[in-house]
Scaffold this motif. Structure first.
Motif, mmCIF file in Angstrom:
data_model
loop_
_atom_site.group_PDB
_atom_site.id
_atom_site.type_symbol
_atom_site.label_atom_id
_atom_site.label_comp_id
_atom_site.label_asym_id
_atom_site.label_seq_id
_atom_site.Cartn_x
_atom_site.Cartn_y
_atom_site.Cartn_z
ATOM 1 N N LYS A 19 -2.511 2.603 -5.255
ATOM 2 C CA LYS A 19 -2.608 2.763 -6.708
ATOM 3 C C LYS A 19 -1.712 1.775 -7.435
ATOM 4 C CE LYS A 19 -4.023 7.388 -5.814
ATOM 5 N NZ LYS A 19 -3.679 8.790 -5.611
ATOM 6 N N ASN A 20 -1.231 0.773 -6.733
ATOM 7 C CA ASN A 20 -0.328 -0.236 -7.299
ATOM 8 C C ASN A 20 -1.150 -1.429 -7.787
ATOM 9 O OD1 ASN A 20 1.734 1.440 -6.159
ATOM 10 N ND2 ASN A 20 1.357 0.419 -4.194
ATOM 11 N N LEU A 21 -2.033 -1.196 -8.752
ATOM 12 C CA LEU A 21 -3.049 -2.159 -9.120
ATOM 13 C C LEU A 21 -2.920 -2.582 -10.576
ATOM 14 C CD1 LEU A 21 -6.010 -0.285 -7.375
ATOM 15 C CD2 LEU A 21 -4.602 -2.119 -6.414
ATOM 16 N N GLY A 22 -3.637 -3.620 -10.930
ATOM 17 C CA GLY A 22 -3.568 -4.184 -12.271
ATOM 18 C C GLY A 22 -4.559 -3.549 -13.224
ATOM 19 N N TYR A 23 -4.234 -2.353 -13.693
ATOM 20 C CA TYR A 23 -5.063 -1.695 -14.688
ATOM 21 C C TYR A 23 -4.171 -0.882 -15.607
ATOM 22 C CZ TYR A 23 -5.025 1.728 -10.750
ATOM 23 O OH TYR A 23 -4.676 2.549 -9.698
ATOM 24 N N THR A 24 -4.728 -0.440 -16.710
ATOM 25 C CA THR A 24 -3.974 0.416 -17.610
ATOM 26 C C THR A 24 -3.933 1.833 -17.053
ATOM 27 O OG1 THR A 24 -5.914 1.070 -18.897
ATOM 28 C CG2 THR A 24 -4.757 -0.955 -19.580
ATOM 29 N N GLU A 37 -0.505 8.881 -9.738
ATOM 30 C CA GLU A 37 -0.249 7.669 -10.522
ATOM 31 C C GLU A 37 1.044 7.031 -10.054
ATOM 32 O OE1 GLU A 37 -0.002 6.213 -15.206
ATOM 33 O OE2 GLU A 37 -0.099 8.348 -14.728
ATOM 34 N N SER A 38 0.955 5.770 -9.690
ATOM 35 C CA SER A 38 2.112 5.013 -9.239
ATOM 36 C C SER A 38 2.507 4.034 -10.348
ATOM 37 C CB SER A 38 1.750 4.281 -7.946
ATOM 38 O OG SER A 38 2.798 3.444 -7.530
ATOM 39 N N LEU A 39 3.245 3.005 -9.970
ATOM 40 C CA LEU A 39 3.450 1.918 -10.921
ATOM 41 C C LEU A 39 2.141 1.158 -11.057
ATOM 42 C CD1 LEU A 39 3.461 -0.963 -9.251
ATOM 43 C CD2 LEU A 39 5.806 -0.369 -8.779
ATOM 44 N N ARG A 40 2.036 0.356 -12.076
ATOM 45 C CA ARG A 40 0.859 -0.488 -12.284
ATOM 46 C C ARG A 40 1.306 -1.947 -12.262
ATOM 47 N NH1 ARG A 40 0.658 3.208 -16.182
ATOM 48 N NH2 ARG A 40 0.927 1.676 -17.851
ATOM 49 N N LEU A 41 0.698 -2.692 -11.407
ATOM 50 C CA LEU A 41 1.035 -4.105 -11.272
ATOM 51 C C LEU A 41 0.647 -4.867 -12.539
ATOM 52 C CD1 LEU A 41 1.853 -6.483 -9.360
ATOM 53 C CD2 LEU A 41 -0.554 -6.564 -8.666
ATOM 54 N N VAL A 42 1.564 -5.690 -13.037
ATOM 55 C CA VAL A 42 1.192 -6.648 -14.076
ATOM 56 C C VAL A 42 0.519 -7.810 -13.346
ATOM 57 C CG1 VAL A 42 2.004 -8.175 -15.908
ATOM 58 C CG2 VAL A 42 3.050 -5.924 -15.601
ATOM 59 N N ALA A 43 -0.802 -7.750 -13.342
ATOM 60 C CA ALA A 43 -1.600 -8.622 -12.484
ATOM 61 C C ALA A 43 -2.162 -9.797 -13.276
ATOM 62 C CB ALA A 43 -2.737 -7.812 -11.858
ATOM 63 N N ARG A 44 -2.876 -10.652 -12.554
ATOM 64 C CA ARG A 44 -3.523 -11.799 -13.206
ATOM 65 C C ARG A 44 -4.530 -11.350 -14.254
ATOM 66 N NH1 ARG A 44 -1.083 -16.822 -11.415
ATOM 67 N NH2 ARG A 44 0.192 -16.089 -9.680
ATOM 68 N N HIS A 45 -5.096 -10.171 -14.053
ATOM 69 C CA HIS A 45 -5.867 -9.540 -15.117
ATOM 70 C C HIS A 45 -5.598 -8.048 -15.073
ATOM 71 C CE1 HIS A 45 -8.913 -8.996 -18.176
ATOM 72 N NE2 HIS A 45 -9.350 -7.945 -17.492
ATOM 73 N N ILE A 46 -5.368 -7.439 -16.228
ATOM 74 C CA ILE A 46 -5.160 -6.004 -16.345
ATOM 75 C C ILE A 46 -6.440 -5.403 -16.920
ATOM 76 C CG2 ILE A 46 -3.829 -4.182 -17.457
ATOM 77 C CD1 ILE A 46 -1.427 -6.106 -17.419
ATOM 78 N N ALA A 49 0.843 -1.207 0.000
ATOM 79 C CA ALA A 49 0.000 0.000 0.000
ATOM 80 C C ALA A 49 0.870 1.246 0.000
ATOM 81 C CB ALA A 49 -0.935 -0.009 1.206
ATOM 82 N N SER A 50 2.081 1.128 -0.509
ATOM 83 C CA SER A 50 3.011 2.255 -0.510
ATOM 84 C C SER A 50 2.673 3.233 -1.622
ATOM 85 C CB SER A 50 4.446 1.752 -0.684
ATOM 86 O OG SER A 50 4.622 1.184 -1.979
ATOM 87 N N ASP A 51 3.329 4.395 -1.585
ATOM 88 C CA ASP A 51 3.061 5.435 -2.576
ATOM 89 C C ASP A 51 3.473 5.029 -3.983
ATOM 90 O OD1 ASP A 51 2.220 7.209 -0.516
ATOM 91 O OD2 ASP A 51 4.303 7.753 -0.118
ATOM 92 N N TRP A 52 4.599 4.334 -4.104
ATOM 93 C CA TRP A 52 5.194 4.100 -5.422
ATOM 94 C C TRP A 52 5.364 2.617 -5.748
ATOM 95 C CZ3 TRP A 52 5.043 8.278 -8.241
ATOM 96 C CH2 TRP A 52 5.132 9.524 -7.622
ATOM 97 N N GLY A 53 4.733 1.729 -4.963
ATOM 98 C CA GLY A 53 4.848 0.306 -5.271
ATOM 99 C C GLY A 53 6.218 -0.257 -4.995
ATOM 100 N N ASP A 54 6.840 0.173 -3.890
ATOM 101 C CA ASP A 54 8.221 -0.235 -3.615
ATOM 102 C C ASP A 54 8.347 -1.734 -3.366
ATOM 103 O OD1 ASP A 54 9.043 2.384 -3.888
ATOM 104 O OD2 ASP A 54 8.871 2.840 -1.762
ATOM 105 N N VAL A 55 7.360 -2.340 -2.713
ATOM 106 C CA VAL A 55 7.435 -3.781 -2.440
ATOM 107 C C VAL A 55 7.309 -4.563 -3.735
ATOM 108 C CG1 VAL A 55 6.436 -5.698 -1.150
ATOM 109 C CG2 VAL A 55 6.449 -3.410 -0.145
#
Length: 883
Positions: free
Chosen positions: A525-530, A428-437, A237-243
């Motif tokens: 905001k580190n989620l799997g979306y465009t 806008e942070s990074l966007r996770l390449v998730a199981r579904h984008i 839940a970090s600002d920039w998706g550090d984990v």
């Protein structure tokens, strides 16, 4: 003696300090909660608290505290953002016993507080009108209710004191105290253990599974140690998706090219790679009795602020994000308080000023060409410092330009030396390449933004709706000095404000889960979306919902000893997640399905949600209101019962009197179903359950053929109903562009003024207001005439009754806010049509002046009304042809 806890608030001048005091006995106590950046010394503050408690101030001590450096947990949450707090509380409520929350600062609450965004932005369908399309729910509802209660205590009973464009406003320090209160019961019970001033150093992994993390202290006090947390599950839940970055999970950032996901508004290229939504260092300004002038910054130049955004005047700047309107309410005896986060202080990240570039390159060769997400914390601080300088330049500019601002001083509530928030507003942070984008075309409203989204994911974990909304992402240099001189924030291509709204959308569990790494979930905001979808799902409520959903998924994962990756295919596990979100035990249930008219505190809310999530209500794309108090007709009851049987449940029997409502039926039906085992969905193939040629891992709807949740309704296809032949005297008009071919029996209208020769036309010449889309949908749909404001079209006909069929829409672009009146009947008001979808309407009218009159658009404008075709049939003739 057991410790006793006291929550307190002290205001010294304009310094607000919220404190948790742990008293061990009458002679000493220790303190938590005072931000270490406070301008008031901790020693002075301890003396003040001692006096409040009636103690001898000389006995007030703050013993050295050596925090443990190794902690074992069930769940690790990194980030004290609104999402991180929501995840922690939701997981605690669902029974997770050992939760560790690690925050890099002391402040809790993210956008609400640490980022200074006190004007609380939330779901809206289109425009600011003081309403929300989906009732406030979940932990967001609890936080908002608590904020408004504190507001009432501070401002003469007024719960919403801002009198501005958003509904609820709050000083950041008040919001921070609400988040602190939200966590407090679980911290006191020991379920949540919180560590502040720790920054991620390394992620602990076992092959492809995250097992915790190591942190380094950002506090220079000698008693602090590094921190290691071993955990079964971790939420970023970090600002920039550090984990996410440190775990080795795949991630993306910046622009998505159209070739990547086929999104209608995506550009052809994804360059520049550094193009993210801008950060903003907000200001909180408080009115003073006397002028409080800020000295001119050495880097000030009016050209920073007088170009693209020079139209922003004193009134707009003062009122558009006001937090407290001290003069607007008789009940409020308080100075005005403003939030300033206007476009002038948006800080683009695509390119950087020369001074920043130099500093970054000194830290590491090539650092200035990195996206901010990939920078080290120290490198980000270089960028942040320049963004702060820019905000303070604007503060000086406001005072020089507008008299009202000369009495506005920076609030000291943050306790920082520069009086700016501890953090920038991160859009806008990074966007996770998730199981579904999640793609844009999946969240567009099916036939218009007022409807459900095109794809309603079966693994929904929260709902949302908002505009696709980019602040200016491009920095434009405005002098011959280039990047050594002044600049302004501008738009790049279609990345701009308000690109039309999404439909009423649901967020899938899969978009929280990394593509390959286990033991890790996204949040904030580190989620799997465009990038386009992320621009619509980044607000206060949405970030809280994402965190709450992530906390619920983690709780069920831990309870069942399974990784979240496969949960979307397991109805029993989805049901446990839904149950945790809908039955919190205390507080408000979360609106997972986006009905517009069911409040989480309404009787039957949970039953209605459960039935909708299981697709047992026979809903169509426009059935966004459940209408709980409408009578449960036999036809509707049969429709629901058929859906229940088709889903594999046993049929219910209802012994209702004629006054039974839909709410009554939903409650009774859920009582009947909830004890039944959940039917397993039909699986035709092992890796492609619905046998539609899309593997489950790629399929947004794994158990439903195709990628669209709804059948295309005839009234949205833009094709007139077929007639063997139209009745005599029928009028058929194709509103189109000059290049359109003729199509019998339609006559083309290309925007000409009314002519007695043709017998039809417009009040004004609209030949420049035509478009030809060339999408191969055919002449009736590819062309249209549009009005930017209001215009009138008329056609000469015989007096009498007429049945008028009209089609609005645009084959290639979404159109919002459309208005159409036929004679004196409004047939379309604030109507939106998605790209390639149309709004067809049929209206019976009576003509007594020899003309059919259409009024399109509104006098104030603001949106287009696009008309494709019209068919007007004399009703008598229409009836006679059917005899």
């Amino acid at each position: 003696m057991p410790a006793a806890c006291v929550d307190s608030c002290v205001c010294i001048g304009d310094t607000w300090l919220f404190v948790k005091i742990i008293t061990q006995n009458a002679s000493e106590f220790s303190m938590r909660g005072l931000p270490r950046t406070s301008s008031v010394s901790r020693t002075v503050f301890l003396f003040l608290i001692a006096a409040m408690l009636g103690m001898d101030p000389t006995d007030a001590v703050e013993p050295d505290v050596v925090e443990p450096n190794v902690v074992n947990a069930d769940l690790l949450i990194v980030g004290g953002t609104e999402s991180g707090c929501a995840a922690a509380v939701q997981a605690a409520r669902m029974g997770v016993q050992k939760i560790v929350l690690v925050n890099d600062i002391e402040w809790l609450g993210g956008q609400f507080s640490a980022e200074g965004l006190g004007a609380i932005d939330e779901n809206r369908a289109h425009k600011y009108n003081g309403t929300v399309p989906i009732p406030r729910s979940g932990l967001f509802r609890e936080v908002i209710d608590a904020i408004e209660t504190k507001n009432a205590q501070l401002y003469g009973g007024i719960r919403r004191p801002g009198n501005t464009r958003v509904i609820t406003t709050a000083r950041p320090v008040v919001s921070e105290s609400v988040f602190r209160d939200l966590l407090a019961p679980y911290e006191q019970s020991g379920q949540i253990q919180r560590f502040s001033h720790y920054r991620l150093a390394r992620v602990l992994k076992d092959h492809d599974t995250v097992r915790g993390a190591e942190f380094v202290s950002t506090d220079t006090a000698p008693q602090t140690n590094s921190l290691t947390v071993h955990a079964r599950m971790t939420i970023d839940a970090s600002d920039w998706g550090d984990v996410i970055q440190a775990s080795g999970a795949r991630w993306d950032t910046g622009i998505d090219a159209k070739s990547e996901f086929g999104e209608p508004r995506a550009p052809q290229t994804n360059q520049p790679a550094t193009d993210l939504a801008p950060i903003t260092y907000c200001m909180i300004l408080v009115e003073q009795d006397q002028p409080s002038l800020f000295p001119q910054p050495s880097t000030y130049d009016p050209r920073y602020f007088t170009g693209t955004w020079g139209w922003i005047d004193e009134h707009f700047a003062y009122t558009t994000r006001r937090l407290v309107d001290g003069k607007g309410f008789a009940e409020i005896d308080h100075a005005d308080v403003l939030l300033i986060n206007s476009p002038q202080i948006d800080y683009p990240l695509d390119s950087l000023p020369a001074e920043v570039v130099t500093a970054l390159e000194q830290s590491e060769a090539g650092a200035s060409t990195k996206t901010i997400v990939a920078m080290t914390p120290a490198q980000r601080e270089i960028v942040f410092e320049d963004a702060k300088r820019h905000t303070l330049r604007y503060y000086y500019h406001l005072q020089q330009s507008f008299p009202k601002f000369r009495r506005m001083a920076l609030s000291d509530e943050f306790g920082t030396p520069d009086r700016l928030p501890p953090k920038p507003y991160v859009r806008e942070s990074l966007r996770l390449v998730a199981r579904h984008i999640i793609r844009e075309q999946e969240v567009d409203g099916f036939g218009g933004y007022a409807n459900y989204a095109t794809t309603m994911f079966p693994d929904a974990v929260f709902s949302w709706q908002f505009e696709k909304d980019f602040h200016p992402t491009q920095r434009r240099w405005v002098s011959d000095e280039g990047n050594a001189g002044p600049w302004e924030a501008t738009f790049r291509g279609k990345r701009r404000f308000g690109l039309g709204g999404t439909g009423r959308a649901v967020f899938p569990l899969r978009a929280l889960v990394p593509e390959k790494i286990n033991g890790l979930l996204g949040a904030q905001k580190n989620l799997g979306y465009t990038s386009i979808v992320g621009s619509s799902c980044r607000l206060h409520d949405q970030s809280m919902h994402a965190g709450q959903a992530s906390g619920a998924v983690a709780a069920i994962s831990l309870r069942n000893h399974i990784d979240p990756a496969s949960m979307y295919l397991a109805p029993d596990q989805l049901a446990q997640i839904w149950d945790g979100l809908l039955n919190p035990g205390t507080g408000a249930p979360l609106a997972i399905w986006p009905f517009s008219d069911t409040d989480p505190y309404d009787t039957g809310f949970v039953a209605i949600q459960q039935l909708a999530l299981r697709r047992l209500l026979g809903l169509g794309p426009t059935d966004t209101a459940f209408q709980p108090d409408q009578m449960a007709t036999k036809a509707w009851t049969q429709l629901v019962n058929d859906a229940v049987v088709d889903a594999g449940y046993s049929a219910a029997s209802f012994d209702f009197k004629g006054t039974a409502t839909r709410r009554d039926l939903a409650i009774s039906l859920w009582n009947h179903l909830q004890s039944q085992p959940i039917p397993d969905p039909i699986r035709i193939r092992a890796q492609d359950a619905d046998d539609d040629g899309i593997a489950d891992a790629e399929d947004p709807l794994p158990f439903t053929a195709g990628t669209v949740s709804w059948q295309r309704l005839p009234e949205t296809d833009g094709i007139p109903s077929s007639h063997a032949r139209y009745p005599a005297k029928t009028i058929a008009i194709n509103f189109t562009a000059a290049e359109s071919a003729a199509m019998h029996p339609f006559r083309n209208d290309i925007g000409h003024r009314f002519s007695t020769k043709t017998g039809y036309g417009w009040r004004n010449d609209l030949r420049d207001h035509t478009r030809w889309r060339a999408t191969k949908l055919g002449p009736l749909r590819d062309g249209f005439v549009f009005t930017r404001k209001q215009d009138v079209w008329e056609c000469e006909v015989d007096n009498g009754k007429w049945r008028v069929h009209v089609c609005l829409g645009d084959a290639e672009h979404e159109q919002t806010g459309q208005f159409l009146q036929i004679e004196n009947i409004k047939v379309a008001e604030d109507v939106a049509t998605a790209a390639g979808y149309f709004h067809e309407t049929t209206t019976d009218i009576e003509v007594d002046d020899g003309r059919i009159t259409l009024t399109l658009g509104t006098p104030h404008g603001g949106s287009n009304t696009t008309i494709n075709w019209l068919i007007a049939e004399p009703i008598q003739s229409a009836e006679s042809t059917t005899k």
